[in-house]
Write an enzyme that holds these catalytic residues in place. Structure first.
Site, PDB file in Angstrom:
ATOM      1  N   HIS A 119       0.829  -1.201   0.000  1.00  0.00           N
ATOM      2  CA  HIS A 119       0.000   0.000   0.000  1.00  0.00           C
ATOM      3  C   HIS A 119       0.864   1.251   0.000  1.00  0.00           C
ATOM      4  CE1 HIS A 119      -4.392  -0.908   1.219  1.00  0.00           C
ATOM      5  NE2 HIS A 119      -3.883  -2.008   0.691  1.00  0.00           N
ATOM      6  N   GLU A 168      -6.581  -0.327  -5.656  1.00  0.00           N
ATOM      7  CA  GLU A 168      -7.577   0.549  -5.047  1.00  0.00           C
ATOM      8  C   GLU A 168      -7.189   2.003  -5.314  1.00  0.00           C
ATOM      9  OE1 GLU A 168      -5.626  -1.329  -2.806  1.00  0.00           O
ATOM     10  OE2 GLU A 168      -6.869  -3.134  -2.769  1.00  0.00           O
TER      11      GLU A 168
END
Length: 318
Positions: free
Chosen positions: A38, A107
């Protein structure tokens, strides 16, 4: 029973702790681990998001047996697939036979950071297909040029390649990604014990390939403490629909999480100190046909979780 793994949650732990937990997972008897890739955590309470490829270098030196994969890397926007090919080849060289590359469509939370457009899911699946092809091309060695619909590489060569290229596992929630995993991937990463998803994957060429499923758990000395911890640290898993891939900022996830209760989160996170509940949650994936199941301990108490699994959960599963 499936092989049992551990989640290295980059959103909740700093880089040195992640390396320490990887070594502890190996000692506790876990077979493998997946580490999240991430740029941002889901919510600010989680508080971390180290650069995964640096952490993998530390894990490579701190472990001897543990297999490790990214869970998962998005090689589409924030990181060009040529860079992912380079990074993953180095990881494979540092962990011979122990590293695999998990890839997915990503995402908005992580992929918007360069100011690029966030494509719709059908386009992202197409981008992922080309990215996988490009990564494999670069892993063939030699100087390579690629001019595709989404990516261009001019006379690039990855010099340090492992003896065998790392397997590529493809994350899938829907049919399009499951078919891509079967056609182009060496395995599948799923988020639910979905037999239909596995069937789609197998029909597209995935028969006999490994499948990975993640279970969110929160061990604590009491169920009440576990439920409170799960709501505080990991409410994002209970945010419904497409918000998980569309919301751009941690504060947006925090705003959505304000609508959730402990009961809502406890539906997605197995909470408490009862080993049978943890065994059941992991077994649901194995019963659905997953070959590898890995547990994500929510919250800061990783040491207590390790002891609990080593003494009370892993022996029951084996």
């Amino acid at each position: 029973m499936a092989e049992i793994g551990y989640t290295l949650s980059s959103e909740e732990h700093g880089p040195r702790d992640l390396v320490r937990y990887a070594a502890a997972a190996e000692r506790a008897g876990f077979d493998f681990a997946l580490i999240s890739d991430h740029y941002h955590p889901w919510i600010d309470r989680q508080g971390h998001s180290p650069f995964v490829w640096s952490v993998i270098g530390g894990v490579a030196q701190a472990t001897e047996r543990l297999h490790l994969g990214t869970g998962v890397t998005c090689p589409l926007i924030r990181m060009h697939p040529a860079i992912v090919a380079h990074a993953a080849a180095t990881a494979g060289e540092m962990m011979p036979g122990r590293f695999f590359l998990g890839v997915g469509t990503g995402e908005n939370l992580n992929e918007h950071v360069h100011g690029d457009r966030w494509p719709a899911i059908d386009e992202r699946v197409e981008m992922l297909e080309e990215a996988i092809d490009l990564i494999r091309l670069l892993w063939e060695g030699g100087q390579q040029t690629h001019r595709g619909r989404f990516y261009t590489v001019e006379q690039a060569r990855v010099y340090d390649l492992p003896a065998e290229p790392p397997p590529i596992m493809v994350a899938a929630k829907g049919d399009k990604a499951a078919r891509l995993a079967g056609e182009k991937g060496d395995g599948l990463v799923g988020t639910a014990p979905d037999e239909d998803l596995l069937r789609t994957f197998e029909q597209a060429g995935g028969t006999g390939k490994p499948t990975y499923g993640q279970v969110h758990v929160c061990w604590a000395k009491t169920e009440e403490d576990a439920r409170r911890t799960a709501l505080e640290w990991w409410p994002n898993t209970s945010i419904p629909g497409e918000l998980g891939v569309e919301l751009p900022l941690p504060r947006n996830f925090e705003q959505a999480a304000e609508l959730l209760s402990e009961d809502d989160v406890a539906e997605s996170v197995t909470c408490g100190p009862d080993p049978e509940r943890h065994v059941q949650a992991l077994s649901e994936y194995a019963d659905a046909g997953f070959t590898h199941v890995y547990a994500h301990q929510v919250g800061p108490d990783q040491e207590g979780f390790m002891r609990f699994y080593e003494q009370e959960v892993l022996p029951k599963l084996r």
